[in-house]
Structures are given as structure tokens and as C-alpha cells.
Design a protein around this motif. Structure first.
Motif, PDB file in Angstrom:
ATOM      1  N   GLU A  35       0.880  -1.220  -0.155  1.00 16.21           N
ATOM      2  CA  GLU A  35       0.034  -0.025  -0.144  1.00 16.21           C
ATOM      3  C   GLU A  35       0.794   1.237   0.180  1.00 16.21           C
ATOM      4  OE1 GLU A  35      -3.021   0.099   3.009  1.00 16.21           O
ATOM      5  OE2 GLU A  35      -3.648  -1.953   2.658  1.00 16.21           O
ATOM      6  N   ALA A  36       1.993   1.117   0.851  1.00 15.02           N
ATOM      7  CA  ALA A  36       2.905   2.512   0.723  1.00 15.02           C
ATOM      8  C   ALA A  36       3.823   2.525  -0.459  1.00 15.02           C
ATOM      9  CB  ALA A  36       3.693   2.156   2.283  1.00 15.02           C
ATOM     10  N   GLY A  37       3.791   1.501  -0.997  1.00 14.56           N
ATOM     11  CA  GLY A  37       4.837   1.602  -2.242  1.00 14.56           C
ATOM     12  C   GLY A  37       6.398   1.646  -1.631  1.00 14.56           C
ATOM     13  N   ARG A  38       6.618   1.111  -0.567  1.00 11.78           N
ATOM     14  CA  ARG A  38       7.779   1.078   0.123  1.00 11.78           C
ATOM     15  C   ARG A  38       8.416  -0.312   0.344  1.00 11.78           C
ATOM     16  NH1 ARG A  38       9.564   5.977   2.213  1.00 11.78           N
ATOM     17  NH2 ARG A  38       7.916   7.740   1.966  1.00 11.78           N
ATOM     18  N   THR A  39       9.824  -0.399   0.772  1.00  8.68           N
ATOM     19  CA  THR A  39      10.358  -1.738   0.698  1.00  8.68           C
ATOM     20  C   THR A  39      10.588  -2.246   2.307  1.00  8.68           C
ATOM     21  OG1 THR A  39      12.479  -0.799   0.982  1.00  8.68           O
ATOM     22  CG2 THR A  39      11.614  -1.340  -1.190  1.00  8.68           C
ATOM     23  N   GLN A  40      10.837  -3.336   2.630  1.00 13.68           N
ATOM     24  CA  GLN A  40      11.287  -3.762   3.741  1.00 13.68           C
ATOM     25  C   GLN A  40      12.431  -3.054   4.390  1.00 13.68           C
ATOM     26  OE1 GLN A  40      12.142  -8.179   4.128  1.00 13.68           O
ATOM     27  NE2 GLN A  40      10.488  -8.392   2.679  1.00 13.68           N
TER      28      GLN A  40
END
Length: 140
Positions: A35-40
Motif C-alpha cells: 500500500e505504501a509502495g515502500r520496501t522492507q
């Protein structure tokens, strides 16, 4: 009129819990990162968690029962900064943990004052008692 939580980490009783029932921590974090379009790696860095640890939670190779509550809160805070709707209750439930009660700075300060006034042996006893209470609450 609902104003939301009064203190950081408090749970807004009116907040809806959008997590699907039975979603574990790995599934929740995977969904929220998408949802955030972010990575671990970004979540680990921003939340102050070691990347290998976060990766192990996401790959289900490391249990979640001993995650520090502050790490769960840090992930919630980071995700919220990224405009992702997530509650502390969701994060704690997904980790298989009981949702802690709201924090109250006044109570925390009172406890700290009492602790500081105790002699060393009583401070140790208080810590042991608090740890036993924490363990008992996790076992329920």
C-alpha cells in the motif's frame, strides 16, 4: 464527537480495523508495504529495526512472540508517516500479542519517581515483579 487517541500509542476505540481476520504479522506488513509502495529495507531503517530481523518476521523464519512492543509501535508510526492506515491494535494482534493498554505519561512518571526513590535491592525486586506481570499477561 471522537477526537482519537490522546497519547502516542493509544488505541482509538472508534478506529476501524481494516486488517482481514487471521492476518499474521508477515501478511499484514506485506500488505501495508505494498500500500505504501515502500520496501522492507525502508521500513527497517525508518523504524529503527535491523533489516535481517524484519526480513525474518516477513519470511516467517523468526517468531513474533518476543518482539519488543516499541518495535511494533515504531512500525505503526513509520507506516502512518507514509499515510498508511494502520492501528497499534492491528500490529499487536497480527504479531499474536495482547494489545497493551494506553500509555499515560503521568502514570509512567509516577512509577519512575517511585522506582528512583527505592534502594537498589527494592529496585531489582520491582523489576522482577514487573517482568513476572508482563510474562503472566502474555500467557493469558
Amino acid at each position: 464527537m471522537t477526537t482519537g487517541p490522546k497519547h502516542p500509542g493509544d488505541i482509538d476505540p472508534a478506529a476501524e480495523d481494516p486488517a482481514p481476520m487471521g492476518e499474521d504479522l508477515a501478511a499484514l506488513l506485506t500488505r501495508l508495504l505494498e500500500e505504501a509502495g515502500r520496501t522492507q529495507k525502508e521500513l527497517a531503517t525508518e523504524a529503527g529495526i535491523k533489516y535481517p530481523t524484519l526480513n525474518a518476521w516477513l519470511n516467517r523464519t523468526r517468531g513474533t512472540s518476543r518482539i519488543d512492543p516499541d518495535d511494533l509501535r515504531a512500525m505503526v508510526n513509520t507506516l502512518r508517516l507514509w499515510h498508511v492506515a494502520v492501528t497499534p491494535a492491528q500490529m499487536f494482534r497480527a504479531a499474536g500479542r495482547k494489545v497493551p493498554g494506553p500509555t499515560d505519561e503521568e502514570r509512567e512518571q509516577r512509577l519512575l519517581r517511585i522506582y528512583r526513590e527505592l534502594p537498589t535491592d527494592s529496585q531489582r525486586a520491582l523489576i522482577q515483579t514487573a517482568e513476572a506481570m508482563r510474562s503472566a499477561s502474555r500467557a493469558r
